[in-house]
Design an enzyme around this catalytic site. Structure first.
Site, PDB file in Angstrom:
ATOM      1  NE  ARG A  52      13.683   1.590   7.757  1.00  0.00           N
ATOM      2  CZ  ARG A  52      14.777   2.121   7.180  1.00  0.00           C
ATOM      3  NH1 ARG A  52      15.044   1.889   5.911  1.00  0.00           N
ATOM      4  NH2 ARG A  52      15.602   2.873   7.874  1.00  0.00           N
ATOM      5  CE1 TYR A 105     -11.470  -5.755   4.113  1.00  0.00           C
ATOM      6  CE2 TYR A 105      -9.710  -4.237   3.565  1.00  0.00           C
ATOM      7  CZ  TYR A 105     -10.439  -4.928   4.505  1.00  0.00           C
ATOM      8  OH  TYR A 105     -10.132  -4.785   5.828  1.00  0.00           O
ATOM      9  CG  ASP A 178      -6.961  -8.642  -2.393  1.00  0.00           C
ATOM     10  OD1 ASP A 178      -6.675  -9.766  -1.932  1.00  0.00           O
ATOM     11  OD2 ASP A 178      -7.311  -7.686  -1.690  1.00  0.00           O
ATOM     12  CE  LYS A 203      -8.336 -10.254   6.592  1.00  0.00           C
ATOM     13  NZ  LYS A 203      -8.539  -9.422   5.414  1.00  0.00           N
TER      14      LYS A 203
END
Ligand SMILES: *Cc1c(COP(=O)(O)O)cnc(C)c1O
Length: 385
Positions: A52, A105, A178, A203
């Site tokens: 992690r 978004y 973004d 994306k």
């Protein structure tokens, strides 16, 4: 030589991707191990302790992401929304306020309003091209973060990053961009004054519709430390296989974005001369209200096109279900063309809010297939109208 002196594609291919020293393997190995042997208590090899906190495959991606965004530090997450959640919790606390674009978004708005709103973080959506409204919203709320998406989704509006950065900074706020739609191949927000870049790497960066991921990139060591701490403490990290696939996608981002942009321009031009079409939203068209700004701020116009139909909702639904090369599916940015009906698919979560999208609108993620086949597919679908 500093990596930032090299060109974009050289950085995308090489940053963080040095060959493996023992065997010379040109592609760095994929590390699945969740833990690392210690040579004595607390005596770590190369700083690795637990998955992690650090993983060489994730680190390689993070180095590559920082290099392509002209940042100094990048953090890779299990999804774009996981990145956004960690980012906001790293930089804001209860009582703080976020101003975001009124066409953000839908998932971002849902996170900020429905999840973080419950924890005492306020928000005001504004039209980011209305700088007076933006200044007023910041002043009224002692805003901590200004959140911009450009191009926006699905209306493809362009926000002036440098101008909004100046407005945010004057009021002591940070600017988050973004950069999912443009991708770092076409737009570099940190160079234009943004403090933080956030991505859904699902994306264009991943680029092949086979991995979900997110990223944060910064150039300030104080912000980096705060975000790095939250990434470790909250733990929404990307797994090694996801990081590997994202790295592989990012290496070809530059060449893919060229074809996405070329094809999208051709599709937008074709749509604009069709009688069935009421409006086409693509920043590459001269008719786009922010075409000049897009030309200045971006090095290409990207692969996303939205279209509104004169025949209303019925026409949009018929075309959405009639294409064969364009697949009816959510998401965007992959090599294959996708067709989306936002008001019932990607943007269903903002139905009935001020972020709702028109019901006669389709959003096209234009892929890298041959343009003649994409146009022929649209032609046969339009013939059903
Ligand atoms: C998809 C998307 C997100 C959310 O990312 P996930 O990887 O789906 O969590 C955020 N912003 C934009 C612009 C997106 O398109």
């Amino acid at each position: 030589m500093s990596e930032n002196i090299q060109g974009f594609n050289t950085r995308a291919v090489h940053a963080g991707q040095a060959f493996e020293p023992r065997t010379g393997a040109v592609v760095p190995p994929l590390h699945f191990s969740s833990t690392y042997a210690q040579d004595g208590i607390g005596n770590l090899r190369a700083g690795y302790e637990y998955g992690r906190g650090g993983n060489p495959t994730r680190d390689a991606l993070q180095e590559q992401l920082a290099a392509v965004e002209n940042g100094t530090h990048a953090y890779s997450f299990s999804s774009g929304l996981a990145a956004e959640d960690s980012l906001i919790r790293a930089l804001a606390e209860p009582g703080d306020h976020i101003v975001l674009g009124n066409d953000a978004y839908g998932g971002t708005y849902r996170l900020i309003s429905k999840v973080l709103g419950g924890w005492g973080i306020g928000n005001t959506p504004v039209d980011m091209s209305d700088h007076a409204a933006l200044k007023a919203a910041i002043a009224a709320n002692k805003t901590k973060l200004v959140w911009v998406e450009t191009p926006s989704n699905p209306m493809m509006r362009i926000t002036d990053i440098a101008a909004v950065a100046a407005i945010a900074h004057e009021a002591g706020a940070l600017l988050v961009v973004d950069n999912t739609f443009a991708s770092p191949a076409l737009q570099q927000p940190l160079d234009l004054g943004a403090d933080v870049v956030v991505h859904s790497t699902t994306k264009y960066i991943g680029g092949h519709s086979d991995v979900v991921g997110g990223a944060i990139v910064v150039k300030d060591p104080v912000l980096a430390e705060a975000i790095g701490f939250i990434q470790f403490a909250v733990g929404a990290v990307s797994g090694p296989m996801d990081a590997f696939l994202t790295t592989r996608g990012l290496k070809t981002l530059g060449v893919r974005m060229r074809t996405h942009s070329e094809n999208a321009m051709a599709v937008a031009t074709w749509l604009a001369q069709r009688p069935e079409v009421q409006a086409v939203h693509y920043p590459g068209l001269e008719s786009h209200p922010e075409h000049e700004l897009a030309k200045k701020q971006m090095s290409g116009f990207g692969g996303m096109v939205s279209v509104q139909f004169a025949g209303g909702e019925d026409a949009a639904r018929i075309v959405a279900e009639a294409t064969r090369v364009f697949t009816l599916a959510e998401s965007l940015g992959g090599i294959e063309s996708l067709m989306n009906y936002p008001s019932e698919m990607t943007h269903a979560s903002v139905k009935g809010t001020e972020l709702a999208v028109p019901v006669n609108l389709l959003r096209l993620s234009v892929g890298i297939e041959d343009i003649a086949d994409l146009i022929a597919d649209l032609e046969q679908a339009f013939a059903k109208l």
